[in-house]
Design a protein around this motif. Structure first.
Motif, PDB file in Angstrom:
ATOM      1  N   ASP A 235     -64.473  75.974  -3.981  1.00 46.31           N
ATOM      2  CA  ASP A 235     -65.918  76.206  -4.033  1.00 46.31           C
ATOM      3  C   ASP A 235     -66.653  75.474  -2.924  1.00 46.31           C
ATOM      4  O   ASP A 235     -67.767  75.855  -2.557  1.00 46.31           O
ATOM      5  CB  ASP A 235     -66.480  75.760  -5.390  1.00 46.31           C
ATOM      6  CG  ASP A 235     -66.424  76.862  -6.435  1.00 46.31           C
ATOM      7  OD1 ASP A 235     -65.763  77.886  -6.195  1.00 46.31           O
ATOM      8  OD2 ASP A 235     -67.043  76.685  -7.506  1.00 46.31           O
ATOM      9  N   SER A 236     -66.069  74.391  -2.403  1.00 49.59           N
ATOM     10  CA  SER A 236     -66.765  73.589  -1.389  1.00 49.59           C
ATOM     11  C   SER A 236     -66.052  73.616  -0.041  1.00 49.59           C
ATOM     12  O   SER A 236     -66.489  72.951   0.898  1.00 49.59           O
ATOM     13  CB  SER A 236     -66.873  72.132  -1.855  1.00 49.59           C
ATOM     14  OG  SER A 236     -65.591  71.541  -1.990  1.00 49.59           O
ATOM     15  N   SER A 237     -64.973  74.385   0.062  1.00 54.60           N
ATOM     16  CA  SER A 237     -64.132  74.367   1.265  1.00 54.60           C
ATOM     17  C   SER A 237     -63.602  75.762   1.547  1.00 54.60           C
ATOM     18  O   SER A 237     -63.534  76.610   0.659  1.00 54.60           O
ATOM     19  CB  SER A 237     -62.928  73.432   1.063  1.00 54.60           C
ATOM     20  OG  SER A 237     -63.279  72.234   0.420  1.00 54.60           O
ATOM     21  N   ARG A 238     -63.185  75.968   2.791  1.00 57.12           N
ATOM     22  CA  ARG A 238     -62.411  77.163   3.126  1.00 57.12           C
ATOM     23  C   ARG A 238     -60.949  76.761   3.245  1.00 57.12           C
ATOM     24  O   ARG A 238     -60.590  75.960   4.093  1.00 57.12           O
ATOM     25  CB  ARG A 238     -62.883  77.769   4.457  1.00 57.12           C
ATOM     26  CG  ARG A 238     -64.168  78.564   4.374  1.00 57.12           C
ATOM     27  CD  ARG A 238     -64.469  79.272   5.703  1.00 57.12           C
ATOM     28  NE  ARG A 238     -65.659  80.103   5.606  1.00 57.12           N
ATOM     29  CZ  ARG A 238     -66.900  79.664   5.826  1.00 57.12           C
ATOM     30  NH1 ARG A 238     -67.095  78.406   6.161  1.00 57.12           N
ATOM     31  NH2 ARG A 238     -67.937  80.467   5.707  1.00 57.12           N
ATOM     32  N   PHE A 239     -60.116  77.299   2.356  1.00 62.56           N
ATOM     33  CA  PHE A 239     -58.675  77.081   2.384  1.00 62.56           C
ATOM     34  C   PHE A 239     -58.003  78.358   2.872  1.00 62.56           C
ATOM     35  O   PHE A 239     -58.171  79.423   2.264  1.00 62.56           O
ATOM     36  CB  PHE A 239     -58.136  76.767   0.979  1.00 62.56           C
ATOM     37  CG  PHE A 239     -58.586  75.453   0.410  1.00 62.56           C
ATOM     38  CD1 PHE A 239     -58.967  74.401   1.228  1.00 62.56           C
ATOM     39  CD2 PHE A 239     -58.609  75.261  -0.961  1.00 62.56           C
ATOM     40  CE1 PHE A 239     -59.374  73.182   0.681  1.00 62.56           C
ATOM     41  CE2 PHE A 239     -59.000  74.056  -1.511  1.00 62.56           C
ATOM     42  CZ  PHE A 239     -59.387  73.014  -0.683  1.00 62.56           C
ATOM     43  N   TRP A 240     -57.232  78.254   3.957  1.00 62.21           N
ATOM     44  CA  TRP A 240     -56.518  79.413   4.492  1.00 62.21           C
ATOM     45  C   TRP A 240     -55.014  79.195   4.414  1.00 62.21           C
ATOM     46  O   TRP A 240     -54.542  78.076   4.664  1.00 62.21           O
ATOM     47  CB  TRP A 240     -56.879  79.629   5.969  1.00 62.21           C
ATOM     48  CG  TRP A 240     -58.305  79.941   6.247  1.00 62.21           C
ATOM     49  CD1 TRP A 240     -59.222  80.477   5.392  1.00 62.21           C
ATOM     50  CD2 TRP A 240     -58.996  79.737   7.497  1.00 62.21           C
ATOM     51  NE1 TRP A 240     -60.434  80.626   6.015  1.00 62.21           N
ATOM     52  CE2 TRP A 240     -60.330  80.185   7.316  1.00 62.21           C
ATOM     53  CE3 TRP A 240     -58.608  79.250   8.745  1.00 62.21           C
ATOM     54  CZ2 TRP A 240     -61.275  80.141   8.335  1.00 62.21           C
ATOM     55  CZ3 TRP A 240     -59.555  79.198   9.757  1.00 62.21           C
ATOM     56  CH2 TRP A 240     -60.868  79.641   9.555  1.00 62.21           C
ATOM     57  N   PRO A 241     -54.242  80.236   4.097  1.00 59.25           N
ATOM     58  CA  PRO A 241     -52.782  80.100   4.150  1.00 59.25           C
ATOM     59  C   PRO A 241     -52.314  79.899   5.591  1.00 59.25           C
ATOM     60  O   PRO A 241     -52.639  80.688   6.481  1.00 59.25           O
ATOM     61  CB  PRO A 241     -52.274  81.413   3.556  1.00 59.25           C
ATOM     62  CG  PRO A 241     -53.407  82.369   3.652  1.00 59.25           C
ATOM     63  CD  PRO A 241     -54.662  81.568   3.617  1.00 59.25           C
ATOM     64  N   LYS A 242     -51.563  78.839   5.815  1.00 54.47           N
ATOM     65  CA  LYS A 242     -51.107  78.502   7.163  1.00 54.47           C
ATOM     66  C   LYS A 242     -50.165  79.559   7.724  1.00 54.47           C
ATOM     67  O   LYS A 242     -50.184  79.857   8.930  1.00 54.47           O
ATOM     68  CB  LYS A 242     -50.395  77.146   7.108  1.00 54.47           C
ATOM     69  CG  LYS A 242     -50.013  76.543   8.440  1.00 54.47           C
ATOM     70  CD  LYS A 242     -49.395  75.161   8.223  1.00 54.47           C
ATOM     71  CE  LYS A 242     -48.954  74.528   9.529  1.00 54.47           C
ATOM     72  NZ  LYS A 242     -48.346  73.182   9.277  1.00 54.47           N
ATOM     73  N   SER A 243     -49.377  80.179   6.849  1.00 53.28           N
ATOM     74  CA  SER A 243     -48.345  81.116   7.306  1.00 53.28           C
ATOM     75  C   SER A 243     -48.915  82.371   7.937  1.00 53.28           C
ATOM     76  O   SER A 243     -48.274  83.002   8.779  1.00 53.28           O
ATOM     77  CB  SER A 243     -47.443  81.506   6.124  1.00 53.28           C
ATOM     78  OG  SER A 243     -48.204  82.130   5.107  1.00 53.28           O
ATOM     79  N   SER A 244     -50.136  82.760   7.550  1.00 50.54           N
ATOM     80  CA  SER A 244     -50.723  83.999   8.076  1.00 50.54           C
ATOM     81  C   SER A 244     -51.893  83.736   9.013  1.00 50.54           C
ATOM     82  O   SER A 244     -52.581  84.675   9.417  1.00 50.54           O
ATOM     83  CB  SER A 244     -51.189  84.892   6.919  1.00 50.54           C
ATOM     84  OG  SER A 244     -52.181  84.244   6.137  1.00 50.54           O
ATOM     85  N   TYR A 245     -52.109  82.474   9.369  1.00 57.50           N
ATOM     86  CA  TYR A 245     -53.255  82.141  10.222  1.00 57.50           C
ATOM     87  C   TYR A 245     -53.155  82.824  11.580  1.00 57.50           C
ATOM     88  O   TYR A 245     -52.142  82.750  12.268  1.00 57.50           O
ATOM     89  CB  TYR A 245     -53.337  80.630  10.419  1.00 57.50           C
ATOM     90  CG  TYR A 245     -54.350  80.216  11.468  1.00 57.50           C
ATOM     91  CD1 TYR A 245     -55.713  80.447  11.286  1.00 57.50           C
ATOM     92  CD2 TYR A 245     -53.933  79.589  12.645  1.00 57.50           C
ATOM     93  CE1 TYR A 245     -56.639  80.068  12.257  1.00 57.50           C
ATOM     94  CE2 TYR A 245     -54.858  79.199  13.619  1.00 57.50           C
ATOM     95  CZ  TYR A 245     -56.204  79.448  13.415  1.00 57.50           C
ATOM     96  OH  TYR A 245     -57.109  79.081  14.381  1.00 57.50           O
ATOM     97  N   GLU A 246     -54.248  83.509  11.941  1.00 56.98           N
ATOM     98  CA  GLU A 246     -54.306  84.221  13.216  1.00 56.98           C
ATOM     99  C   GLU A 246     -55.768  84.298  13.645  1.00 56.98           C
ATOM    100  O   GLU A 246     -56.539  85.072  13.083  1.00 56.98           O
ATOM    101  CB  GLU A 246     -53.734  85.635  13.064  1.00 56.98           C
ATOM    102  CG  GLU A 246     -53.712  86.434  14.354  1.00 56.98           C
ATOM    103  CD  GLU A 246     -53.214  87.865  14.127  1.00 56.98           C
ATOM    104  OE1 GLU A 246     -52.145  88.186  14.642  1.00 56.98           O
ATOM    105  OE2 GLU A 246     -53.918  88.624  13.417  1.00 56.98           O
ATOM    106  N   PRO A 247     -56.178  83.475  14.631  1.00 56.37           N
ATOM    107  CA  PRO A 247     -57.585  83.492  15.041  1.00 56.37           C
ATOM    108  C   PRO A 247     -57.974  84.816  15.674  1.00 56.37           C
ATOM    109  O   PRO A 247     -57.126  85.602  16.103  1.00 56.37           O
ATOM    110  CB  PRO A 247     -57.665  82.338  16.043  1.00 56.37           C
ATOM    111  CG  PRO A 247     -56.269  82.145  16.537  1.00 56.37           C
ATOM    112  CD  PRO A 247     -55.373  82.517  15.409  1.00 56.37           C
ATOM    113  N   GLY A 248     -59.276  85.065  15.726  1.00 53.20           N
ATOM    114  CA  GLY A 248     -59.796  86.301  16.292  1.00 53.20           C
ATOM    115  C   GLY A 248     -60.449  87.195  15.253  1.00 53.20           C
ATOM    116  O   GLY A 248     -61.106  88.180  15.590  1.00 53.20           O
ATOM    117  N   HIS A 249     -60.293  86.835  13.982  1.00 56.00           N
ATOM    118  CA  HIS A 249     -60.894  87.607  12.886  1.00 56.00           C
ATOM    119  C   HIS A 249     -60.934  86.718  11.652  1.00 56.00           C
ATOM    120  O   HIS A 249     -60.378  85.614  11.656  1.00 56.00           O
ATOM    121  CB  HIS A 249     -60.077  88.884  12.615  1.00 56.00           C
ATOM    122  CG  HIS A 249     -58.617  88.611  12.360  1.00 56.00           C
ATOM    123  ND1 HIS A 249     -58.138  88.174  11.154  1.00 56.00           N
ATOM    124  CD2 HIS A 249     -57.536  88.703  13.187  1.00 56.00           C
ATOM    125  CE1 HIS A 249     -56.816  88.025  11.227  1.00 56.00           C
ATOM    126  NE2 HIS A 249     -56.425  88.321  12.455  1.00 56.00           N
TER     127      HIS A 249
END
Length: 297
Positions: A235-249
């Protein structure tokens, strides 16, 4: 908060509101009660999006948020407001079913709340991305040219925001914060916030989650700065899965992404009360919150 029934649930069993016979107030997700020398924070299953509280909740969300905050308060080893997660005798004596509260409450120290959100950004997304596209900076901090959406920043940055009771928080510069609370306290909060973020981000990355950004709330007790409210939750953070991280979108995330996407596809105008969430969106959102808890803790 007044009602004859101390607990209000939706049709899926999500706890929407509490109505304890104690002085209190209600926020977007939490109900806070005054116990005299401390506060009782109840994390409900309410969920908000686009500055609206939705009519139905996410079952067990409040329990997950509380468990995650408890984990971080212990792991971070920084002064904080948590006293206990046991239902206090003062509440038991009310004669209500205290089991409803058992895993979703925190008894905390009263603090003088710093009137700014202390936002740390390790990656560029959200309002920071929008501001960067317009000015090449976030909160007055100049950033390298050519950054893509969701790029990792050269180093985490401190970007404070005003605390809004309703609507959006507003990003401000550290100069604005310094003018309000003093340069010395602003610098202390900047340093503490960066320290806490770095510790948490390292822990999360080892377990496969990138903490893109987060916001901290701080308070003062007898002159000591302590971490308050919730900390490092979806609720207070953005958590992203590291395995699928791909900047640009934009990235998939462990939060209310399914809720926002579903609402964006409806004809809701965002100016009138929002529609109820369908069962599959409720289920998938709850699964993401649970997955984040399991991975991090």
């Amino acid at each position: 908060m007044t009602s004859n029934d101390p607990f209000e649930f939706d049709s899926n069993g999500a706890l929407l509101r509490t109505h304890l016979p104690l002085p209190g107030q209600s926020g977007k997700v939490r109900d806070v009660y005054d116990l005299g020398d401390s506060l009782l924070i109840v994390s409900t299953d309410r969920i908000s999006a686009f500055d609206w509280i939705l009519p139905n909740g996410i079952p067990h969300k409040g329990s997950i948020l509380t468990a995650m905050s408890r984990f971080w308060f212990d792991h971070l080893q920084v002064a904080n407001h948590l006293i206990s997660c046991e239902v206090p005798q003062q509440v038991v004596d009310l004669g209500i079913d205290a089991s409803v509260l058992a895993d979703r409450i925190m008894v905390v120290r009263k603090a003088q709340v710093v009137p700014f959100e202390c936002v740390i950004r390790g990656f560029i997304e959200g309002s920071g991305w929008a501001e960067y596209q317009q000015s090449g900076a976030i909160c007055g901090i100049d950033l390298p040219a050519g950054l893509r959406q969701c790029d990792r920043l050269p180093e985490p940055i401190f970007t404070p925001a005003t605390k809004a009771e309703t609507g959006h928080d507003e990003n401000v510069s550290t100069e604005v914060m310094s003018a309000a609370i003093g340069a010395e306290q602003t610098e202390l909060l900047r340093r503490l916030s960066l320290q806490v973020y770095t510790t948490a981000a390292d822990h999360a990355a080892e377990r496969g989650i990138l903490i893109a950004d987060t916001k901290f709330e701080w308070g003062l007790v007898d002159g000591e700065v302590i971490l308050i409210d919730e900390v490092l939750t979806p609720d207070s953070s953005r958590f992203w899965p590291k395995s699928s991280y791909e900047p640009g979108h934009s990235q998939p995330s462990f939060d209310k992404q399914y809720v926002r996407e579903w609402l964006s596809e409806t004809d809701w105008d965002r100016n009138s009360p929002p529609p109820s969430l369908p069962a599959d969106v409720v289920q998938r959102t709850g699964e993401k919150y649970r997955e984040a808890l399991d991975i991090l803790t």
